[in-house]
Design a protein around this motif. Structure first.
Motif, PDB file in Angstrom:
ATOM      1  N   LYS A  44       5.862  -8.173  -7.223  1.00  0.00           N
ATOM      2  CA  LYS A  44       6.757  -7.394  -6.305  1.00  0.00           C
ATOM      3  C   LYS A  44       6.144  -6.429  -5.354  1.00  0.00           C
ATOM      4  CE  LYS A  44      10.803  -4.758  -5.672  1.00  0.00           C
ATOM      5  NZ  LYS A  44      12.024  -4.106  -6.316  1.00  0.00           N
ATOM      6  N   VAL A  45       6.190  -6.643  -4.159  1.00  0.00           N
ATOM      7  CA  VAL A  45       5.304  -6.009  -3.110  1.00  0.00           C
ATOM      8  C   VAL A  45       6.335  -5.099  -2.132  1.00  0.00           C
ATOM      9  CG1 VAL A  45       3.819  -5.853  -1.179  1.00  0.00           C
ATOM     10  CG2 VAL A  45       3.347  -7.346  -3.128  1.00  0.00           C
ATOM     11  N   ASP A  46       6.136  -3.656  -2.362  1.00  0.00           N
ATOM     12  CA  ASP A  46       6.804  -2.697  -1.571  1.00  0.00           C
ATOM     13  C   ASP A  46       5.834  -2.523  -0.275  1.00  0.00           C
ATOM     14  OD1 ASP A  46       9.557  -1.977  -2.675  1.00  0.00           O
ATOM     15  OD2 ASP A  46       8.128  -1.710  -4.154  1.00  0.00           O
ATOM     16  N   PHE A  47       6.286  -2.539   1.146  1.00  0.00           N
ATOM     17  CA  PHE A  47       5.428  -2.286   2.059  1.00  0.00           C
ATOM     18  C   PHE A  47       5.935  -1.747   3.456  1.00  0.00           C
ATOM     19  CE2 PHE A  47       7.782  -6.487   2.676  1.00  0.00           C
ATOM     20  CZ  PHE A  47       7.885  -6.387   3.988  1.00  0.00           C
ATOM     21  N   LYS A  48       5.162  -1.254   4.036  1.00  0.00           N
ATOM     22  CA  LYS A  48       5.411  -0.540   5.519  1.00  0.00           C
ATOM     23  C   LYS A  48       4.827  -1.611   6.569  1.00  0.00           C
ATOM     24  CE  LYS A  48       3.025   2.893   7.240  1.00  0.00           C
ATOM     25  NZ  LYS A  48       2.690   4.411   7.389  1.00  0.00           N
ATOM     26  N   TYR A  49       5.877  -1.576   7.393  1.00  0.00           N
ATOM     27  CA  TYR A  49       5.700  -2.645   8.513  1.00  0.00           C
ATOM     28  C   TYR A  49       5.683  -1.864   9.736  1.00  0.00           C
ATOM     29  CZ  TYR A  49       6.653  -6.161  11.908  1.00  0.00           C
ATOM     30  OH  TYR A  49       6.740  -7.102  13.112  1.00  0.00           O
ATOM     31  N   GLU A  55       1.099  -1.756  26.088  1.00  0.00           N
ATOM     32  CA  GLU A  55       1.354  -2.364  27.588  1.00  0.00           C
ATOM     33  C   GLU A  55       2.885  -2.328  27.549  1.00  0.00           C
ATOM     34  OE1 GLU A  55      -0.718  -5.683  28.856  1.00  0.00           O
ATOM     35  OE2 GLU A  55      -2.345  -4.649  28.448  1.00  0.00           O
ATOM     36  N   ALA A  56       3.529  -2.848  26.702  1.00  0.00           N
ATOM     37  CA  ALA A  56       4.914  -3.129  26.756  1.00  0.00           C
ATOM     38  C   ALA A  56       6.030  -1.919  26.300  1.00  0.00           C
ATOM     39  CB  ALA A  56       5.467  -4.385  25.752  1.00  0.00           C
ATOM     40  N   ASN A  57       5.215  -0.855  25.863  1.00  0.00           N
ATOM     41  CA  ASN A  57       5.850   0.256  25.365  1.00  0.00           C
ATOM     42  C   ASN A  57       6.791   0.057  24.207  1.00  0.00           C
ATOM     43  OD1 ASN A  57       6.243   3.067  25.420  1.00  0.00           O
ATOM     44  ND2 ASN A  57       8.059   3.020  26.632  1.00  0.00           N
ATOM     45  N   VAL A  58       6.278  -0.679  23.207  1.00  0.00           N
ATOM     46  CA  VAL A  58       7.156  -1.185  22.077  1.00  0.00           C
ATOM     47  C   VAL A  58       6.453  -0.645  20.748  1.00  0.00           C
ATOM     48  CG1 VAL A  58       7.720  -3.022  20.654  1.00  0.00           C
ATOM     49  CG2 VAL A  58       8.118  -3.508  23.167  1.00  0.00           C
ATOM     50  N   LYS A  59       7.264   0.027  20.064  1.00  0.00           N
ATOM     51  CA  LYS A  59       6.738   0.666  18.791  1.00  0.00           C
ATOM     52  C   LYS A  59       8.006   0.510  17.597  1.00  0.00           C
ATOM     53  CE  LYS A  59       4.268   4.508  16.404  1.00  0.00           C
ATOM     54  NZ  LYS A  59       3.882   5.894  16.836  1.00  0.00           N
ATOM     55  N   GLN A  60       7.668  -0.103  16.565  1.00  0.00           N
ATOM     56  CA  GLN A  60       8.626  -0.444  15.509  1.00  0.00           C
ATOM     57  C   GLN A  60       7.850  -0.035  14.040  1.00  0.00           C
ATOM     58  OE1 GLN A  60      10.040  -4.298  15.601  1.00  0.00           O
ATOM     59  NE2 GLN A  60      11.054  -4.171  17.457  1.00  0.00           N
ATOM     60  N   GLU A  61       8.756   0.735  13.288  1.00  0.00           N
ATOM     61  CA  GLU A  61       8.293   0.939  12.031  1.00  0.00           C
ATOM     62  C   GLU A  61       9.247   1.004  11.082  1.00  0.00           C
ATOM     63  OE1 GLU A  61       6.465   4.643   9.659  1.00  0.00           O
ATOM     64  OE2 GLU A  61       5.677   4.375  11.664  1.00  0.00           O
ATOM     65  N   THR A  62       9.104  -0.028   9.803  1.00  0.00           N
ATOM     66  CA  THR A  62      10.292   0.069   8.830  1.00  0.00           C
ATOM     67  C   THR A  62       9.473  -0.491   7.409  1.00  0.00           C
ATOM     68  OG1 THR A  62      12.081  -1.223   8.387  1.00  0.00           O
ATOM     69  CG2 THR A  62      10.501  -2.746   9.143  1.00  0.00           C
TER      70      THR A  62
END
Length: 215
Positions: A44-49, A55-62
């Motif tokens: 079982k792995v818990d992770f941060k993505y 350039e596309a001004n895209v930033k996601q974190e989950t």
């Protein structure tokens, strides 16, 4: 002039030899990681993505987690759940009250959750990269370069805990400039699992009014 040519040849062969040694060293480390992964009954792995494209001004974190047992998996990510029971893939999206049932994808470029800890064994060239100290843990990075020139991936940096031989971090750089980083927060092995963990109960979702899609 002849001496200069000989010297250049010696330097070239020396660099090539060192590169080959580093590639073999990287491959040997990843083989240790693979053997360690395969020695467990379940993981079982818990992770941060994190996903970034400046350039596309895209930033996601989950955050997410995945439980693996052989080819079977249960994957929780961005409010959705995906499960593979060895025959079918079930994608459950509570927000849409929808379940999609389909066969496992056989596309070569698709990394499924069951491949997450073993995908590096095929289709890549290896380079020995930097060693980092992360809160007292030694993390050795191996650079993976896809052999397929048509791949949308430019390179992958795989960080391995030198002591445990567990994957700590994956940094994927796309040819379009997108950088995807997966950091392992916890890595648990051989946990007691419910016998029904990888069993899909269709009636449960039908009773809850979910729309069932079969592909």
């Amino acid at each position: 002039m002849k001496n200069i040519i000989c010297l250049l040849l010696l330097v070239t062969f020396g660099i090539t030899g060192l590169q080959a040694q580093d590639a073999n060293k990287a491959k040997a480390l990843l083989e240790e990681v693979y053997n360690k992964v395969k020695s467990y009954d379940n993981i079982k792995v818990d992770f941060k993505y994190e996903l970034n494209n400046t350039e596309a001004n895209v930033k996601q974190e989950t955050r997410g987690d995945v439980t693996l047992q052989g080819e079977k998996y249960l994957f929780n990510y961005m409010g959705s759940q995906q499960m593979y029971d060895g025959k079918k893939v079930y994608t459950i999206v509570p927000e849409n009250e929808e379940v999609t049932i389909e066969d496992k994808s056989e596309e070569g470029n698709t990394i499924t959750p069951s491949d997450m800890l073993t995908f590096y064994r095929d289709g890549h060239k290896y380079e020995w990269d930097i060693l980092q100290n992360v809160q007292g843990r030694k993390i050795q990075y191996v650079k993976l370069i896809p052999i397929d020139s048509q791949s949308e991936i430019a390179s992958i940096l795989l960080g391995v805990d030198v002591e445990t031989k567990h994957i700590y971090k994956l940094i994927e750089t796309g040819k379009n400039g997108t950088k995807t980083t997966i950091t392992v927060n916890s890595f648990k092995t051989d946990q007691p699992l419910s016998k029904t963990l990888f069993t899909f109960d269709e009636s449960k979702y039908e009773n809850e009014g979910y729309y069932i899609i079969r592909n």
